[in-house]
Write an enzyme that holds these catalytic residues in place. Sequence first.
Site, mmCIF file in Angstrom:
data_model
loop_
_atom_site.group_PDB
_atom_site.id
_atom_site.type_symbol
_atom_site.label_atom_id
_atom_site.label_comp_id
_atom_site.label_asym_id
_atom_site.label_seq_id
_atom_site.Cartn_x
_atom_site.Cartn_y
_atom_site.Cartn_z
ATOM 1 C CE LYS A 77 -3.780 2.174 2.728
ATOM 2 N NZ LYS A 77 -4.687 1.793 3.865
ATOM 3 C CB SER A 147 -7.737 3.846 2.947
ATOM 4 O OG SER A 147 -6.749 3.265 3.902
ATOM 5 C CB SER A 171 -8.245 0.911 5.913
ATOM 6 O OG SER A 171 -9.043 2.070 6.010
#
Length: 471
Positions: A77, A147, A171
């Site tokens: 990420k 996210s 997330s």
Amino acid sequence: MTSSLIKKMSRAIRDQTVSTQELILETLESAKKLNRDLRAFELIDEAGALETASILDRELATGIDRGPLHGIPVAVKDIIDVAGWPTRCGSQAYKTTPATRDAKVITNLKSAGAVLIGKTVPHELACGVYSQPTRNPWNPDYVPGGSSGGSAAAVAAGIVPMAVGSDTGGSIRIPASVCGIAGIKPTFNRVSCSGVEPLSWSLDHIGPIATSVEDCAISLNSMLEENSSSTHHFDYSNNNLSGAIQDIRIGILRGEPVDPMLPEIETAFMDAVKQLRSRGAKIAEVTIPELRHTIAAEFAIIGPEAGYYHKQRLIDHPEKIDPDIRALLVSGLLLPTSQYIRGLQARTIIANSIQRCFNDNHLDILLTPTLPATAARVKQTEFEYEDRTEAVTISYVRTTAPFNLAGLPALSVPCGFDKNNIPIGIQFVGKPMGEAVILRVGYVYESITSWRDQKPMIAKPDSFGISQLLM
């Protein structure tokens, strides 16, 4: 047969039926091809990944074996520092200057032999549940959650067996749920956040999103390796992962914040409860009234902490930050300190109430739907329930954020599909340092269902291009 794609890849490499370089080359080609529609990756480092693969092949040839992740492709990420790659947090407000050091979790993964192929798209500043422009592999008209949406999409599409995510209010679990894969948020501070751009340093967690519960367990082991702050090291992948669950007592969380939920979620969730009961788990319904304050407490903490961290960006480049996120950051800076303190007090009350529920009911696990709804459409902003209309963000966070506030481990596992063939997730929540228990029960549940065997619309056609070798 093992559910672990990581183990199948590892075995193929060690049997010399495929080299690490061949596996990584095929992974890179798939990433570039599928990314045209999926848009899960912000950066793909072909040269770096192939160089690492070559080194790892030479190591195996000389007897050096770094463990289960040796030669395994992994995505990261884009809020996590990787030396030589920029960290942009999905935001134009960040510079493109490469990081000079690896985050601690990246150091651990590299030591374990993981091959990092690229950075995945986060929701901007890790502050949201859409992760634009990434699309959900099951249907590109839907979002992948957030996210860590790019990480989940890359795993669900079959590009990598594991990607690193972060979780401040859900997330990891939100995108894992709507993308039909597994994801675990470990106990707070179980995996180091050093070198990770924070949203809320008192709520942020780092963990794996993977093709299966077993792959989450393997990956979590490697994330913890050489982490001096981890005083309770445990081999999650080999100790009791497939053990019996007759001794497990599960609390089915009812009332707020789980309710309301869409009927399809309720049906899938109760079917999962029946399956767990059929395996001997003891089931009890419980309520925790204090959890109705989850959203207020979560955002009373995130706003000030995120606003403080991003204050200079707000001053220098406010126009480069999404207006909704900018409003949250500004409001966090403007809130009186007393509101932040009240948020922290509420957090303590919520954490204590959850612990009391575990203790009073002699529970090993709390069980909820991961989310009260499935994936939202790309431009959808609200869900319609029987008695209310609710913002997508609130719907997604209200069932996951209580366990960020309490710092508890929580695992999402697929438990069905809605009428549009969009995945549904179930959430296993454990006591502090209780990762082994939720992984074991999640693994047992996953092993008696076939949800993870179904493939999304956007996916590699033949399981990493070497399906015959990985059977």
